[in-house]
Design an enzyme around this catalytic site. Structure first.
Site, PDB file in Angstrom:
ATOM      1  N   ASP A  83       0.802  -1.292   0.070  1.00 36.93           N
ATOM      2  CA  ASP A  83       0.051   0.067   0.038  1.00 36.93           C
ATOM      3  C   ASP A  83       1.018   1.521   0.117  1.00 36.93           C
ATOM      4  O   ASP A  83       1.672   1.423   0.707  1.00 36.93           O
ATOM      5  CB  ASP A  83      -0.807  -0.163   1.457  1.00 36.93           C
ATOM      6  N   HIS A  84       0.595   2.110  -0.908  1.00 40.30           N
ATOM      7  CA  HIS A  84       1.501   3.521  -0.867  1.00 40.30           C
ATOM      8  C   HIS A  84       2.760   3.212  -0.977  1.00 40.30           C
ATOM      9  O   HIS A  84       3.714   4.096  -0.144  1.00 40.30           O
ATOM     10  CB  HIS A  84       1.177   4.366   0.059  1.00 40.30           C
ATOM     11  N   HIS A 182      -7.698   9.715   3.622  1.00 36.44           N
ATOM     12  CA  HIS A 182      -7.351   8.792   4.758  1.00 36.44           C
ATOM     13  C   HIS A 182      -7.604   9.279   6.126  1.00 36.44           C
ATOM     14  O   HIS A 182      -7.782  10.527   6.567  1.00 36.44           O
ATOM     15  CB  HIS A 182      -6.008   8.457   4.573  1.00 36.44           C
ATOM     16  N   GLY A 183      -7.960   8.248   7.050  1.00 38.90           N
ATOM     17  CA  GLY A 183      -8.120   8.529   8.418  1.00 38.90           C
ATOM     18  C   GLY A 183      -9.623   8.764   9.059  1.00 38.90           C
ATOM     19  O   GLY A 183     -10.537   8.309   8.281  1.00 38.90           O
ATOM     20  N   LYS A 186     -12.648  12.797   7.636  1.00 42.90           N
ATOM     21  CA  LYS A 186     -12.637  12.903   6.094  1.00 42.90           C
ATOM     22  C   LYS A 186     -13.543  13.971   5.714  1.00 42.90           C
ATOM     23  O   LYS A 186     -12.999  14.687   4.757  1.00 42.90           O
ATOM     24  CB  LYS A 186     -13.428  11.556   5.481  1.00 42.90           C
ATOM     25  N   ASP A 258      -8.834   0.764   6.240  1.00 45.88           N
ATOM     26  CA  ASP A 258      -7.658   0.548   7.389  1.00 45.88           C
ATOM     27  C   ASP A 258      -8.223   1.281   8.729  1.00 45.88           C
ATOM     28  O   ASP A 258      -8.616   0.330   9.656  1.00 45.88           O
ATOM     29  CB  ASP A 258      -6.564   1.411   6.903  1.00 45.88           C
TER      30      ASP A 258
HETATM   31  P1  13P Z   1      -9.083   4.682   5.565  1.00 47.02           P
HETATM   32  O1  13P Z   1      -8.229   5.615   6.183  1.00 47.02           O
HETATM   33  O2  13P Z   1     -10.202   5.595   5.294  1.00 47.02           O
HETATM   34  O3  13P Z   1      -9.358   3.381   6.079  1.00 47.02           O
HETATM   35  O4  13P Z   1      -7.932   4.468   3.989  1.00 47.02           O
HETATM   36  C1  13P Z   1      -7.079   3.315   3.933  1.00 47.02           C
HETATM   37  C2  13P Z   1      -6.429   3.535   2.802  1.00 47.02           C
HETATM   38  O5  13P Z   1      -6.897   4.077   1.662  1.00 47.02           O
HETATM   39  C3  13P Z   1      -5.216   2.737   2.636  1.00 47.02           C
HETATM   40  O6  13P Z   1      -4.420   2.746   1.736  1.00 47.02           O
HETATM   41  O1  G3H Z   2      -2.987   4.881   3.252  1.00 44.67           O
HETATM   42  C1  G3H Z   2      -2.823   4.617   4.530  1.00 44.67           C
HETATM   43  C2  G3H Z   2      -2.883   3.361   5.311  1.00 44.67           C
HETATM   44  O2  G3H Z   2      -4.023   3.564   6.337  1.00 44.67           O
HETATM   45  C3  G3H Z   2      -1.872   3.114   6.006  1.00 44.67           C
HETATM   46  O3  G3H Z   2      -1.503   3.772   7.133  1.00 44.67           O
HETATM   47  O4  G3H Z   2       1.165   4.405   6.955  1.00 44.67           O
HETATM   48  O5  G3H Z   2      -0.133   4.425   9.128  1.00 44.67           O
HETATM   49  O6  G3H Z   2       0.176   2.326   8.295  1.00 44.67           O
HETATM   50  P1  G3H Z   2       0.048   3.777   7.724  1.00 44.67           P
HETATM   51 ZN    ZN Z   3      -4.577   4.742   0.869  1.00 48.23          ZN
END
Ligand code: 13P
Ligand code: G3H
Ligand code: ZN
Length: 330
Positions: A83-84, A182-183, A186, A258
């Protein structure tokens, strides 16, 4: 069944009226809760690992846990996804660690630079049988290693750029910015998503699987529970589940969650600590947290319309010749 890429999943989700849930994992209880839910609901699954999770848990531990989960889940189709990924080096490392899908997030760069970086990752991944998700447009919110923009509506994906981005990078799916962050915070007022952009992109780049990040709903009952048991999370707001369901029916193929997992786990831990201040056995608070994650994910799989789709994904995977990344052919 070995871990697979996202291709057989997206082949069916695109136009199939459902989306694959992509859930972030950081420890054993989170992995178990998610995988148990997918097993019960017979849903294909994407387990995703952020750079932060990789550092926190040590990738060897996470991989070990996922390997056991895969063994334990029989014929459930599972992809393991970065992810990312914020550097080409990290993306390559994850391919070499056995990830079956990689997200390269170069979306904060100008268009041509985003293309150049994404293409470099695609050129590494594709010969090794690994699929690539890229991002165009920018999301809001802040996670440990993912810093978003302040005004999401000013950084939405431009539908006129998508076909060219797809053609020049050759990537397999695209994270689109349609107003999510994220978070847990929103929106400041009424949640607003630019779902019409998804429709426009589906016309200008037909067949290109789209991904929605920042898709937690931040359920009120979870933040209420957190606040009731000593937490302080005022004014949270997430993406309404009705909008997630609409996006999945419309053609979004992957939905990232997440924050909702974190909230479910935190609410239960706070409850146990408040009700039993003398508790010091981790199994007594992580166990209820794991159960809460399992029930949350079961519910999400229904919102996404993906419950019961495991067999169809396996059939599609076999139709494609049962492909696995080079890592699993060793
Ligand atoms: P949320 O913070 O909305 O759960 O998004 C998670 C996400 O996009 C991880 O890449
Ligand atoms: O997109 C982000 C995900 O929620 C992951 O978050 O970088 O805190 O693990 P993190
Ligand atoms: Zn994301």
């Amino acid at each position: 069944m070995p871990l697979m890429t996202t291709k057989p999943m997206f082949d069916l989700a695109y136009g199939g009226g459902f989306a694959i849930g992509a859930f972030n994992v950081n420890n054993m209880e989170i992995i178990q809760g998610i995988v148990d839910a997918a097993k019960e609901e017979r849903a294909p699954l994407i387990l995703q690992i952020s750079k932060g999770a990789r550092q926190y848990a040590n990738i060897k531990y996470l991989r070990g846990l996922i390997n056991v989960a895969v063994e334990d889940s029989g014929d459930l189709p599972i992809a393991i996804h970065l992810d990312h990924g914020d550097t080409v080096a990290l993306c390559k490392e994850c391919v070499d660690d056995g990830f079956t899908s990689i997200m390269v997030d170069a979306s904060h760069n100008p268009f041509d630079e985003n293309i150049r970086i994404t293409k470099e990752v695609v050129d590494y991944c594709h010969p090794r049988g690994v699929t690539v998700e890229a991002e165009l447009g920018q999301l809001g919110g802040i996670e440990e290693h993912v810093v978003g923009v302040d005004d999401v509506m000013k950084h939405l994906t431009d539908p006129t750029q998508v076909a060219e981005f797809w053609k020049r990078t050759g990537c397999d799916s695209l994270a689109v910015a349609i107003g999510t962050s994220h978070g847990a915070y929103k929106f400041k007022s009424e949640p607003k998503l630019a779902l019409e952009r998804v429709e426009e992109i589906m016309k200008t780049a037909p067949g290109f699987p789209l991904v929605m990040h920042g898709s937690s709903s931040v359920p009120r009952e979870l933040t209420d529970e957190i606040n009731r048991y000593g937490g302080k999370m005022p004014n949270t707001m997430g993406v309404p589940e009705s909008a997630i369901g609409r996006a999945a029916r419309l053609g979004v193929c992957k939905v990232n969650i997440d924050t909702d997992l974190r909230l479910a786990l935190t609410a239960k831990i706070r409850k146990v600590f408040t009700e039993s201040p003398g508790e010091f056995d981790p199994r007594k608070y992580l166990g209820p947290g794991r159960d809460a994650i399992r029930e949350l994910v079961r519910h999400k799989l229904h919102v996404l319309g993906v419950a019961g789709k495991a067999a169809a994904v396996i059939a599609r995977w076999k139709e494609l010749g049962s492909p696995v990344p080079a890592y699993y052919q060793k």
